[in-house]
Scaffold this motif. Structure first.
Motif, PDB file in Angstrom:
ATOM      1  N   ALA A 188       0.862  -1.195   0.000  1.00  0.00           N
ATOM      2  CA  ALA A 188       0.000   0.000   0.000  1.00  0.00           C
ATOM      3  C   ALA A 188       0.893   1.238   0.000  1.00  0.00           C
ATOM      4  CB  ALA A 188      -0.918   0.002   1.215  1.00  0.00           C
ATOM      5  N   VAL A 189       0.548   2.210  -0.824  1.00  0.00           N
ATOM      6  CA  VAL A 189       1.378   3.411  -0.996  1.00  0.00           C
ATOM      7  C   VAL A 189       0.508   4.658  -0.910  1.00  0.00           C
ATOM      8  CG1 VAL A 189       2.984   4.631  -2.520  1.00  0.00           C
ATOM      9  CG2 VAL A 189       2.987   2.128  -2.470  1.00  0.00           C
ATOM     10  N   TRP A 190       0.984   5.641  -0.125  1.00  0.00           N
ATOM     11  CA  TRP A 190       0.286   6.927   0.029  1.00  0.00           C
ATOM     12  C   TRP A 190       0.833   7.935  -0.976  1.00  0.00           C
ATOM     13  CZ3 TRP A 190       1.533  11.983   0.720  1.00  0.00           C
ATOM     14  CH2 TRP A 190       0.537  12.849   1.211  1.00  0.00           C
ATOM     15  N   SER A 191      -0.046   8.807  -1.481  1.00  0.00           N
ATOM     16  CA  SER A 191       0.369   9.883  -2.387  1.00  0.00           C
ATOM     17  C   SER A 191      -0.605  11.048  -2.275  1.00  0.00           C
ATOM     18  CB  SER A 191       0.386   9.367  -3.837  1.00  0.00           C
ATOM     19  OG  SER A 191       0.589  10.425  -4.762  1.00  0.00           O
ATOM     20  N   TYR A 192      -0.116  12.266  -2.477  1.00  0.00           N
ATOM     21  CA  TYR A 192      -1.050  13.381  -2.494  1.00  0.00           C
ATOM     22  C   TYR A 192      -1.559  13.660  -3.900  1.00  0.00           C
ATOM     23  CZ  TYR A 192       2.350  16.995  -4.141  1.00  0.00           C
ATOM     24  OH  TYR A 192       3.235  17.763  -4.866  1.00  0.00           O
ATOM     25  N   ASP A 222      -9.019  26.626   3.088  1.00  0.00           N
ATOM     26  CA  ASP A 222     -10.402  26.786   2.667  1.00  0.00           C
ATOM     27  C   ASP A 222     -10.680  26.111   1.325  1.00  0.00           C
ATOM     28  OD1 ASP A 222     -13.008  27.593   3.042  1.00  0.00           O
ATOM     29  OD2 ASP A 222     -12.726  29.509   1.996  1.00  0.00           O
ATOM     30  N   GLU A 223     -10.291  24.848   1.213  1.00  0.00           N
ATOM     31  CA  GLU A 223     -10.579  24.098  -0.005  1.00  0.00           C
ATOM     32  C   GLU A 223     -10.639  22.600   0.304  1.00  0.00           C
ATOM     33  OE1 GLU A 223      -6.298  23.306  -2.124  1.00  0.00           O
ATOM     34  OE2 GLU A 223      -7.227  25.257  -2.484  1.00  0.00           O
ATOM     35  N   ARG A 224     -11.267  21.873  -0.613  1.00  0.00           N
ATOM     36  CA  ARG A 224     -11.378  20.431  -0.500  1.00  0.00           C
ATOM     37  C   ARG A 224     -10.099  19.804  -1.048  1.00  0.00           C
ATOM     38  NH1 ARG A 224     -14.701  17.418   2.696  1.00  0.00           N
ATOM     39  NH2 ARG A 224     -15.050  15.345   1.809  1.00  0.00           N
ATOM     40  N   CYS A 225      -9.470  18.936  -0.272  1.00  0.00           N
ATOM     41  CA  CYS A 225      -8.231  18.288  -0.684  1.00  0.00           C
ATOM     42  C   CYS A 225      -8.448  16.781  -0.834  1.00  0.00           C
ATOM     43  CB  CYS A 225      -7.128  18.545   0.337  1.00  0.00           C
ATOM     44  SG  CYS A 225      -6.662  20.286   0.510  1.00  0.00           S
ATOM     45  N   THR A 226      -7.673  16.169  -1.708  1.00  0.00           N
ATOM     46  CA  THR A 226      -7.779  14.730  -1.942  1.00  0.00           C
ATOM     47  C   THR A 226      -6.392  14.104  -1.955  1.00  0.00           C
ATOM     48  OG1 THR A 226      -9.793  14.981  -3.256  1.00  0.00           O
ATOM     49  CG2 THR A 226      -8.580  12.926  -3.503  1.00  0.00           C
ATOM     50  N   ASP A 227      -6.229  13.029  -1.185  1.00  0.00           N
ATOM     51  CA  ASP A 227      -5.030  12.203  -1.235  1.00  0.00           C
ATOM     52  C   ASP A 227      -5.393  10.891  -1.915  1.00  0.00           C
ATOM     53  OD1 ASP A 227      -3.519  14.110   0.174  1.00  0.00           O
ATOM     54  OD2 ASP A 227      -4.154  13.299   2.101  1.00  0.00           O
ATOM     55  N   TRP A 228      -4.360  10.150  -2.349  1.00  0.00           N
ATOM     56  CA  TRP A 228      -4.592   8.927  -3.107  1.00  0.00           C
ATOM     57  C   TRP A 228      -3.842   7.771  -2.471  1.00  0.00           C
ATOM     58  CZ3 TRP A 228      -8.079   8.966  -7.064  1.00  0.00           C
ATOM     59  CH2 TRP A 228      -8.491  10.234  -7.493  1.00  0.00           C
ATOM     60  N   LEU A 229      -4.516   6.639  -2.361  1.00  0.00           N
ATOM     61  CA  LEU A 229      -3.940   5.430  -1.784  1.00  0.00           C
ATOM     62  C   LEU A 229      -3.945   4.323  -2.833  1.00  0.00           C
ATOM     63  CD1 LEU A 229      -5.878   5.464   1.616  1.00  0.00           C
ATOM     64  CD2 LEU A 229      -3.786   6.685   1.030  1.00  0.00           C
ATOM     65  N   PHE A 230      -2.796   3.660  -2.981  1.00  0.00           N
ATOM     66  CA  PHE A 230      -2.660   2.594  -3.965  1.00  0.00           C
ATOM     67  C   PHE A 230      -2.447   1.266  -3.230  1.00  0.00           C
ATOM     68  CE2 PHE A 230      -0.938   6.549  -5.627  1.00  0.00           C
ATOM     69  CZ  PHE A 230      -1.599   6.686  -6.830  1.00  0.00           C
ATOM     70  N   PHE A 231      -3.250   0.267  -3.559  1.00  0.00           N
ATOM     71  CA  PHE A 231      -3.161  -1.046  -2.926  1.00  0.00           C
ATOM     72  C   PHE A 231      -2.928  -2.097  -4.015  1.00  0.00           C
ATOM     73  CE2 PHE A 231      -5.924   1.653  -0.408  1.00  0.00           C
ATOM     74  CZ  PHE A 231      -5.393   1.512   0.866  1.00  0.00           C
ATOM     75  N   ALA A 232      -1.987  -3.006  -3.751  1.00  0.00           N
ATOM     76  CA  ALA A 232      -1.689  -4.040  -4.747  1.00  0.00           C
ATOM     77  C   ALA A 232      -1.382  -5.356  -4.039  1.00  0.00           C
ATOM     78  CB  ALA A 232      -0.501  -3.620  -5.602  1.00  0.00           C
ATOM     79  N   ARG A 233      -1.923  -6.451  -4.600  1.00  0.00           N
ATOM     80  CA  ARG A 233      -1.675  -7.791  -4.042  1.00  0.00           C
ATOM     81  C   ARG A 233      -1.438  -8.765  -5.193  1.00  0.00           C
ATOM     82  NH1 ARG A 233      -5.668  -9.995   0.391  1.00  0.00           N
ATOM     83  NH2 ARG A 233      -7.222  -9.350  -1.121  1.00  0.00           N
TER      84      ARG A 233
END
Length: 233
Positions: A188-192, A222-233
């Motif tokens: 699993a990898v975190w990314s903005y 004052d804004e909506r932010c999104t981070d991204w998570l990558f999962f691999a098996r």
């Protein structure tokens, strides 16, 4: 009205000048946050930690096993480690942290989660480069490998990002990292930021790939932010 600011640590590191600070939010008097800056640029905060904790929670849920052995790349303020240890299905956790200074902050009680993390006997911290380790010979295998180090696959931490950190996000690097997983294990990898080339590399190496977005309202900007998570098996 000036906010209350306390410098908890200020020191040189292999990546540059590290600062650990605690401050009161101007927009929310009485609310204090702990923050880290690198070379005087904002790096992380204790205020918004949803995606760091979701990285661990979703990986554990999708794996489905028990007595899990987990390797975490990057200690930071400890929220990924805390979320991992919160599961009764986790047997042991090793955190590989490049900067010994960050490990010392936890051990000295300077970060909000210090007491909780220091008291958990399942947690081990190792000062090392997780990318160099995953691209090298296998010493042991893990059920879960959680990576929360860089800003994104394309924007790596610090100006001194080496060949190992660059290689990790490629098909070649992922094949090397896969050898450190148990059969059925998950990376699993975190990314903005979302990264199509990294997703393509994951699909080339792993049989199962899942991408999860985690959005939150950041009142500081004052804004909506999104981070991204990558999962691999």
């Amino acid at each position: 009205m000036a906010s209350k600011l306390e410098i908890l640590a200020y020191e040189d590191s292999p990546l540059g000048t590290l600062c650990l600070r605690r401050r009161e939010l101007l927009k929310s008097p009485g609310t204090f946050v702990t923050e880290v800056t690198l070379n005087h640029e904002f790096l992380m905060s204790s205020l918004y930690t949803d995606s760091e904790r979701e990285l661990a929670r979703i990986a554990i849920e999708r794996h489905g096993g028990t007595d899990l052995s987990v390797l975490i790349g990057g200690l930071g303020l400890g929220y990924t480690a805390q979320a991992t240890l919160a599961s009764g299905r986790v047997g042991k956790v090793e955190v590989a942290e490049l900067l010994p200074e960050v490990i010392d902050w936890m051990r000295k009680g300077l970060v909000p989660l210090s007491e909780e993390l220091n008291a958990d006997e399942r947690l081990q911290t190792t000062p090392c480069d997780v990318y160099r380790r995953l691209c090298g010979p296998r010493e042991s295998r893990f059920d879960l490998i959680l990576i929360d180090v860089d800003h994104s696959p394309e924007e790596r931490l610090g100006e001194q990002a080496d060949d190992f950190s660059q290689m990790f996000y490629t098909e070649r690097g992922l094949r090397l990292a896969k050898q450190h997983l148990t059969p059925g294990g998950m990376l699993a990898v975190w990314s903005y930021d979302q990264s199509s080339p990294f997703v393509d590399a994951l699909h080339a190496v792993f049989g199962e790939v899942h991408v999860q977005d985690v959005s939150y309202q950041n009142d500081l900007v004052d804004e909506r932010c999104t981070d991204w998570l990558f999962f691999a098996r």
